[in-house]
Design an enzyme around this catalytic site. Sequence first.
Site, short mmCIF file in Angstrom:
data_model
loop_
_atom_site.label_atom_id
_atom_site.label_comp_id
_atom_site.label_asym_id
_atom_site.label_seq_id
_atom_site.Cartn_x
_atom_site.Cartn_y
_atom_site.Cartn_z
N ILE A 147 20.84 -6.46 -6.58
CA ILE A 147 20.57 -7.90 -6.48
C ILE A 147 19.69 -8.21 -5.26
O ILE A 147 18.72 -8.96 -5.36
CB ILE A 147 21.90 -8.70 -6.44
N ASP A 166 20.94 -2.83 5.46
CA ASP A 166 21.73 -2.07 4.49
C ASP A 166 21.79 -0.63 4.99
O ASP A 166 20.77 0.06 5.03
CB ASP A 166 21.07 -2.13 3.10
N ALA A 226 28.07 -13.32 -3.05
CA ALA A 226 28.60 -11.95 -3.20
C ALA A 226 30.11 -12.02 -3.34
O ALA A 226 30.63 -12.14 -4.47
CB ALA A 226 28.16 -11.09 -2.02
N ARG A 227 30.83 -11.98 -2.23
CA ARG A 227 32.27 -12.17 -2.25
C ARG A 227 32.68 -12.92 -0.99
O ARG A 227 32.20 -12.62 0.11
CB ARG A 227 33.02 -10.83 -2.31
N ASP A 251 29.05 -19.46 -3.69
CA ASP A 251 29.36 -19.38 -5.13
C ASP A 251 30.70 -18.67 -5.35
O ASP A 251 31.14 -18.56 -6.49
CB ASP A 251 28.22 -18.61 -5.84
N GLU A 256 40.12 -18.39 -6.49
CA GLU A 256 39.25 -19.08 -7.46
C GLU A 256 40.09 -19.62 -8.61
O GLU A 256 40.81 -18.83 -9.24
CB GLU A 256 38.18 -18.12 -7.96
N HIS A 275 31.40 -20.04 -9.00
CA HIS A 275 31.16 -18.64 -9.36
C HIS A 275 30.32 -18.55 -10.64
O HIS A 275 30.75 -17.94 -11.64
CB HIS A 275 32.50 -17.90 -9.52
N ILE A 276 29.14 -19.16 -10.57
CA ILE A 276 28.30 -19.22 -11.79
C ILE A 276 26.99 -18.45 -11.67
O ILE A 276 26.13 -18.56 -12.54
CB ILE A 276 28.01 -20.68 -12.22
N ALA A 278 26.18 -15.54 -12.28
CA ALA A 278 25.89 -14.64 -13.42
C ALA A 278 26.10 -15.35 -14.76
O ALA A 278 26.06 -14.71 -15.81
CB ALA A 278 26.80 -13.42 -13.34
N1 LIG Z 1 28.44 -14.50 -7.75
C1 LIG Z 1 28.44 -13.68 -8.80
O1 LIG Z 1 28.64 -14.10 -9.94
C2 LIG Z 1 28.14 -12.23 -8.61
C3 LIG Z 1 27.53 -11.56 -9.68
C4 LIG Z 1 27.22 -10.21 -9.49
C5 LIG Z 1 27.54 -9.55 -8.32
N2 LIG Z 1 28.17 -10.24 -7.33
C6 LIG Z 1 28.51 -9.54 -6.07
O2 LIG Z 1 27.31 -8.99 -5.53
C7 LIG Z 1 27.60 -7.67 -5.05
C8 LIG Z 1 26.31 -6.85 -5.04
O3 LIG Z 1 25.90 -6.58 -6.36
P1 LIG Z 1 24.75 -5.49 -6.67
O4 LIG Z 1 24.65 -5.42 -8.14
O5 LIG Z 1 23.53 -5.78 -5.87
O6 LIG Z 1 25.45 -4.18 -6.13
P2 LIG Z 1 24.74 -2.84 -5.66
O7 LIG Z 1 25.82 -1.83 -5.56
O8 LIG Z 1 23.56 -2.53 -6.50
O9 LIG Z 1 24.20 -3.17 -4.19
C9 LIG Z 1 25.04 -3.36 -3.10
C10 LIG Z 1 24.29 -2.96 -1.85
O10 LIG Z 1 25.12 -3.25 -0.73
C11 LIG Z 1 24.92 -2.21 0.21
N3 LIG Z 1 26.00 -2.15 1.18
C12 LIG Z 1 27.20 -1.52 1.07
N4 LIG Z 1 27.88 -1.66 2.23
C13 LIG Z 1 27.11 -2.39 3.05
C14 LIG Z 1 27.26 -2.85 4.38
N5 LIG Z 1 28.37 -2.58 5.09
N6 LIG Z 1 26.30 -3.60 4.92
C15 LIG Z 1 25.16 -3.88 4.21
N7 LIG Z 1 24.95 -3.45 2.95
C16 LIG Z 1 25.91 -2.72 2.39
C17 LIG Z 1 24.81 -0.95 -0.64
O11 LIG Z 1 24.17 0.08 0.08
C18 LIG Z 1 23.99 -1.45 -1.80
O12 LIG Z 1 22.61 -1.23 -1.57
C19 LIG Z 1 28.67 -7.15 -6.02
O13 LIG Z 1 29.45 -6.15 -5.43
C20 LIG Z 1 29.48 -8.39 -6.34
O14 LIG Z 1 30.57 -8.50 -5.47
C21 LIG Z 1 28.46 -11.56 -7.45
O1 LIG Z 2 32.13 -12.38 -14.75
C1 LIG Z 2 31.35 -13.04 -14.07
O2 LIG Z 2 30.62 -13.90 -14.54
C2 LIG Z 2 31.23 -12.84 -12.56
C3 LIG Z 2 31.39 -11.42 -12.14
C4 LIG Z 2 30.60 -11.14 -10.91
O3 LIG Z 2 31.19 -11.69 -9.79
C5 LIG Z 2 30.40 -9.66 -10.79
O4 LIG Z 2 30.96 -9.05 -9.90
O5 LIG Z 2 29.62 -9.15 -11.61
#
Ligand SMILES: NC(=O)c1ccc[n+]([C@@H]2O[C@H](COP(=O)([O-])OP(=O)(O)OC[C@H]3O[C@@H](n4cnc5c(N)ncnc54)[C@H](O)[C@@H]3O)[C@@H](O)[C@H]2O)c1
Ligand SMILES: O=C(O)CC[C@@H](O)C(=O)O
Length: 311
Positions: A147, A166, A226-227, A251, A256, A275-276, A278
């Site tokens: 992302i 990162d 993210a979280r 988000d 939640e 939390h929208i 995605a």
């Molecule tokens: N709001 C939403 O609906 C939604 C949707 C999808 C994902 N997310 C969140 O986004 C996060 C990231 O998703 P992604 O697909 O990019 O994951 P990903 O695994 O592709 O990327 C995560 C990145 O974070 C880096 N990382 C790990 N530890 C770290 C640290 N201590 N400091 C800095 N960087 C660090 C990793 O090296 C990696 O490059 C998911 O884990 C999820 O919690 C939220």
């Molecule tokens: O199910 C969803 O829409 C959210 C999930 C999202 O937070 C994820 O970690 O991919």
Amino acid sequence: MYIITEPLLDEGLKILRTIGEVRVIENTNPENLKAEIRNADAIVVKFARITKECIDVAHHLKVIAKHGVGTDNIDVERATERGIWVVNVPAANADSVAEFTIGLILAITRRIPEGVQQIKEGKWERESLLGLELTGKTLGIIGFGTIGQKVARKIKGFDMKLLTYDPFVSKEKAAELGAVLVDLDTLLRESDIITLHLPLNKETRGLIGERELKMVKPSSFLINAARSEIVDKKALISAIKEKRLAGVALDVFETEPPPSNDELLALPNVYATPHIAAMTKQVQENIVRTVCSDVVRVLKGEAPVNAINRV
Ligand SMILES: NC(=O)c1ccc[n+]([C@@H]2O[C@H](COP(=O)([O-])OP(=O)(O)OC[C@H]3O[C@@H](n4cnc5c(N)ncnc54)[C@H](O)[C@@H]3O)[C@@H](O)[C@H]2O)c1
Ligand SMILES: O=C(O)CC[C@@H](O)C(=O)O
């Protein structure tokens, strides 16, 4: 086979029904979940917490399947010890989440939600809605995975300077996408907007705490799609109250939905969405197909495509 799932698109239910009986569970409080999971061969999970206690009563369970990418709500270590596959859907929602992140950046820096609110209330107070032009400003991306990299790629046309932190990414990879890899403190000190795209785990819980929030410019904005627990909530509330941050867009929340009297949400300059990031038609259809197909694979005795553990 007996499969339990949080509510899913019909397409997913259809795929699961090719291999067994499917029960949709709405109540995912810990006691109910423990009772439900006891006889299940598979569970498809969105936000329910699959704890050690839950896994330990699930004597038939072969796979825990996360509808999405973040598996912080699953005790992966315990599942692995018990020989249970954990699968997720990597990358499928990255474009939508990156697009939404840019939406949050624009919304908060240009005060779009307040503008909408004004008009709906019959007001016309343009002077109260001065925003920040993004051109030439610095965007700090914490977490440069799927992302984070998509955000860098998509924001290119805004002519911003990009910094990223990162620990698992090379400076060459960052440079390829126009970003400069820096340490966390530099990113916090120099960014006008900070956006989080890293997983929640033991190392990242509270990564952005009091010390870190004291480094940011008072004119800066924080975006968290993210979280929630990556940012220390108490420290964030203090930073907003003491005007050490210009605004926050969230988000994601510790609970939640968050309680209606949530102290953080009541503060001015805190924008929030349920939390929208995605929640697009394309992503939801793609995810449900991918995750349910992996469940079917495991229940047929085959290896899943998107396993995050080895059993
Ligand atoms: N709001 C939403 O609906 C939604 C949707 C999808 C994902 N997310 C969140 O986004 C996060 C990231 O998703 P992604 O697909 O990019 O994951 P990903 O695994 O592709 O990327 C995560 C990145 O974070 C880096 N990382 C790990 N530890 C770290 C640290 N201590 N400091 C800095 N960087 C660090 C990793 O090296 C990696 O490059 C998911 O884990 C999820 O919690 C939220
Ligand atoms: O199910 C969803 O829409 C959210 C999930 C999202 O937070 C994820 O970690 O991919």
